[in-house]
Design a protein around this motif. Structure first.
Motif, PDB file in Angstrom:
ATOM      1  N   TYR A  11       8.009  10.122   3.707  1.00 31.23           N
ATOM      2  CA  TYR A  11       9.122  10.761   4.873  1.00 31.23           C
ATOM      3  C   TYR A  11       8.674  10.425   6.057  1.00 31.23           C
ATOM      4  CZ  TYR A  11       9.798  13.085   0.205  1.00 31.23           C
ATOM      5  OH  TYR A  11       9.791  13.368  -1.275  1.00 31.23           O
ATOM      6  N   GLY A  12       7.544  10.153   6.569  1.00 29.79           N
ATOM      7  CA  GLY A  12       7.262  10.248   7.864  1.00 29.79           C
ATOM      8  C   GLY A  12       7.067   8.797   8.685  1.00 29.79           C
ATOM      9  N   GLY A  13       7.497   7.729   7.812  1.00 31.31           N
ATOM     10  CA  GLY A  13       7.452   6.424   8.197  1.00 31.31           C
ATOM     11  C   GLY A  13       6.249   5.751   8.583  1.00 31.31           C
ATOM     12  N   ARG A  14       5.057   6.429   8.137  1.00 34.10           N
ATOM     13  CA  ARG A  14       3.834   5.729   8.343  1.00 34.10           C
ATOM     14  C   ARG A  14       3.341   4.772   7.409  1.00 34.10           C
ATOM     15  NH1 ARG A  14      -0.746  10.102   9.661  1.00 34.10           N
ATOM     16  NH2 ARG A  14      -1.912   8.393   9.792  1.00 34.10           N
ATOM     17  N   THR A  15       2.488   3.890   7.553  1.00 34.29           N
ATOM     18  CA  THR A  15       2.079   2.873   6.900  1.00 34.29           C
ATOM     19  C   THR A  15       0.714   3.279   6.193  1.00 34.29           C
ATOM     20  OG1 THR A  15       3.601   1.146   8.198  1.00 34.29           O
ATOM     21  CG2 THR A  15       1.715   0.273   6.458  1.00 34.29           C
ATOM     22  N   PHE A  50       0.783  10.906   1.027  1.00 33.06           N
ATOM     23  CA  PHE A  50       2.056  10.831   0.058  1.00 33.06           C
ATOM     24  C   PHE A  50       3.406  11.166   1.011  1.00 33.06           C
ATOM     25  CE2 PHE A  50       5.911  12.261  -2.382  1.00 33.06           C
ATOM     26  CZ  PHE A  50       5.946  10.914  -3.290  1.00 33.06           C
ATOM     27  N   ASP A  51       3.300  12.268   1.906  1.00 31.94           N
ATOM     28  CA  ASP A  51       4.562  12.725   2.728  1.00 31.94           C
ATOM     29  C   ASP A  51       4.687  11.926   3.891  1.00 31.94           C
ATOM     30  OD1 ASP A  51       5.196  14.626   0.895  1.00 31.94           O
ATOM     31  OD2 ASP A  51       3.929  16.199   2.067  1.00 31.94           O
ATOM     32  N   TRP A  89       0.712  -1.063   0.162  1.00 27.27           N
ATOM     33  CA  TRP A  89       0.083   0.017  -0.115  1.00 27.27           C
ATOM     34  C   TRP A  89       0.728   1.285   0.023  1.00 27.27           C
ATOM     35  CZ3 TRP A  89      -4.130  -1.315  -1.674  1.00 27.27           C
ATOM     36  CH2 TRP A  89      -4.688  -2.741  -1.449  1.00 27.27           C
ATOM     37  N   ASN A  90       1.875   1.100   0.597  1.00 33.88           N
ATOM     38  CA  ASN A  90       2.781   2.559   0.501  1.00 33.88           C
ATOM     39  C   ASN A  90       3.228   2.860  -0.784  1.00 33.88           C
ATOM     40  OD1 ASN A  90       2.438   2.321   3.321  1.00 33.88           O
ATOM     41  ND2 ASN A  90       4.918   2.765   3.710  1.00 33.88           N
ATOM     42  N   GLN A  91       3.781   1.740  -1.635  1.00 27.08           N
ATOM     43  CA  GLN A  91       4.028   2.396  -3.017  1.00 27.08           C
ATOM     44  C   GLN A  91       3.009   2.437  -3.640  1.00 27.08           C
ATOM     45  OE1 GLN A  91       5.163  -0.467  -0.699  1.00 27.08           O
ATOM     46  NE2 GLN A  91       7.259  -1.081  -1.486  1.00 27.08           N
ATOM     47  N   ALA A  92       1.803   1.982  -3.531  1.00 21.24           N
ATOM     48  CA  ALA A  92       0.770   1.986  -4.395  1.00 21.24           C
ATOM     49  C   ALA A  92       0.105   3.498  -4.217  1.00 21.24           C
ATOM     50  CB  ALA A  92      -0.397   1.099  -3.895  1.00 21.24           C
ATOM     51  N   ASP A 125      -2.774   2.065   3.907  1.00 20.89           N
ATOM     52  CA  ASP A 125      -3.560   0.787   3.938  1.00 20.89           C
ATOM     53  C   ASP A 125      -4.355   0.917   2.687  1.00 20.89           C
ATOM     54  OD1 ASP A 125      -5.319   2.852   4.661  1.00 20.89           O
ATOM     55  OD2 ASP A 125      -5.815   2.260   6.555  1.00 20.89           O
ATOM     56  N   ARG A 126      -5.255  -0.018   2.498  1.00 19.29           N
ATOM     57  CA  ARG A 126      -6.327  -0.156   1.558  1.00 19.29           C
ATOM     58  C   ARG A 126      -7.138   1.134   1.204  1.00 19.29           C
ATOM     59  NH1 ARG A 126      -8.201  -4.668  -1.220  1.00 19.29           N
ATOM     60  NH2 ARG A 126      -7.390  -5.808   0.348  1.00 19.29           N
ATOM     61  N   GLY A 127      -7.764   1.687   2.515  1.00 17.65           N
ATOM     62  CA  GLY A 127      -8.511   2.880   2.492  1.00 17.65           C
ATOM     63  C   GLY A 127      -7.918   3.970   1.869  1.00 17.65           C
ATOM     64  N   ALA A 128      -6.365   4.206   2.358  1.00 14.66           N
ATOM     65  CA  ALA A 128      -5.612   5.329   1.799  1.00 14.66           C
ATOM     66  C   ALA A 128      -5.560   5.382   0.365  1.00 14.66           C
ATOM     67  CB  ALA A 128      -4.404   5.598   2.650  1.00 14.66           C
ATOM     68  N   TYR A 129      -5.250   4.051  -0.165  1.00 16.69           N
ATOM     69  CA  TYR A 129      -5.056   4.088  -1.731  1.00 16.69           C
ATOM     70  C   TYR A 129      -6.524   4.263  -2.353  1.00 16.69           C
ATOM     71  CZ  TYR A 129      -4.133   2.023  -6.388  1.00 16.69           C
ATOM     72  OH  TYR A 129      -4.332   1.911  -7.773  1.00 16.69           O
ATOM     73  N   ARG A 130      -7.367   3.734  -1.910  1.00 15.53           N
ATOM     74  CA  ARG A 130      -8.797   4.086  -2.440  1.00 15.53           C
ATOM     75  C   ARG A 130      -8.980   5.411  -2.702  1.00 15.53           C
ATOM     76  NH1 ARG A 130     -12.769  -0.848  -0.297  1.00 15.53           N
ATOM     77  NH2 ARG A 130     -11.784  -2.323  -1.645  1.00 15.53           N
TER      78      ARG A 130
END
Length: 229
Positions: A193-197, A188-189, A134-137, A199-204
Motif C-alpha cells: 500500500y505504501g509504494g515502497r520497493t 507487507f503494508d 521482491w515485492n511479490q515475494a 529487496d532481498r534482505g526484506a524477503y530473507r
C-alpha cells in the motif's frame, strides 16, 4: 473652338467613358476573390493545426472564465476570492483528517478470493524471489506465515483480516516473535500500500521468521481464551 481644342475634348470624353467601372455581379466576384485568397502564397504564415487547436482551447477557457466571473458576485475579484476560500477549506479538511487511513475490508485483506495453503504461498514466494520480484515475494511470504498460523490453529481463519491484525493476534500466542511479526506486517503494508520497493534482505527476514515460527511452540493458554491454566 479650335480644331486642337476639339480633339483634346473628344479624347477626354472617350477616356472618361472607358474608365467607368464595370458592374460585376456579386456571386462571381465572391468566387473570384475566394479563388484568389486560396492560393498558397496567402497562407504561408497561417498557424498549424496544433496551434489552431490551442488557440481555440484558450479562447474557450477565456470565455468560460468571463462567464463565470460575470455570474460571481464582485466579478473576477469575487471569483478569485471564492477560489481561494475553496482551496483554504480543502487544506483545512486535509490537515484535520490527515491521509485517509485504510479500514479493514476486502481491499486491504491479506488474502485474495482464491485461498491457498501455506505451502502453496511459500512456493509462490520462492518463485518470485528466484525471479527477483521482491515485492511479490514479500507479500507471498507474509501470506504463508499467516496461513501457517491458521493451519496450526494459532489463528482462527477470518476473511478480511489484515496483516497488522494477524501480527497482533499471533503475537499473543508467540510473544518471543511479536516484534518480528509486527515488522513483517509493516514490510507487507509498505510494499502493498505504501509504494515502497522490497529487496532481498526484506524477503530473507520474512523467510527466516517463517522458519522460526514453524519450530516455535506457542503459549496455548494465551492463544485460546478461557483455556485451563
Amino acid at each position: 473652338m479650335s480644331t486642337t481644342g476639339g480633339a483634346t475634348t473628344a479624347r477626354l470624353l472617350t477616356r472618361t467613358r472607358n474608365d467607368v467601372p464595370v458592374d460585376t455581379p456579386r456571386v462571381p466576384a465572391r468566387e473570384a476573390a475566394e479563388r484568389e485568397l486560396s492560393k498558397p502564397m496567402y497562407h504561408e504564415n497561417d498557424p498549424n493545426l496544433l496551434q489552431r487547436g490551442l488557440n481555440r482551447f484558450w479562447d474557450w477557457i477565456g470565455n468560460l472564465f468571463d462567464a463565470t466571473s460575470g455570474a460571481a458576485p464582485g466579478g473576477p475579484l469575487g471569483l478569485l476570492v471564492i477560489f481561494l476560500v475553496v482551496i483554504a477549506l480543502a487544506a483545512a479538511l486535509w490537515w484535520r483528517l490527515g491521509i485517509p487511513q485504510r479500514t479493514a475490508g476486502s481491499a486491504d485483506s491479506l488474502f485474495d478470493d482464491s485461498p491457498r495453503s501455506a505451502s502453496e504461498h511459500r512456493s509462490a514466494a520462492e518463485a518470485h524471489a528466484d525471479a527477483g520480484r521482491w515485492n511479490q515475494a514479500v507479500q507471498e511470504r507474509m501470506r504463508a506465515i499467516v496461513r501457517s498460523l491458521e493451519e496450526r490453529a494459532l489463528l482462527d481463519p477470518r476473511p478480511g483480516r489484515t496483516a497488522d491484525e494477524a501480527a497482533a493476534e499471533a503475537g499473543r500466542s508467540l510473544p518471543d516473535h511479536a516484534d518480528g511479526l509486527r515488522a513483517s506486517a509493516l514490510e507487507f503494508d509498505d510494499v502493498t500500500y505504501g509504494g515502497r520497493t522490497a529487496d532481498r534482505g526484506a524477503y530473507r527476514r520474512l523467510r527466516d521468521l517463517d522458519t522460526e515460527l514453524e519450530r516455535t511452540k506457542p503459549l496455548l493458554s494465551d492463544a485460546v481464551p478461557g483455556a485451563a491454566e
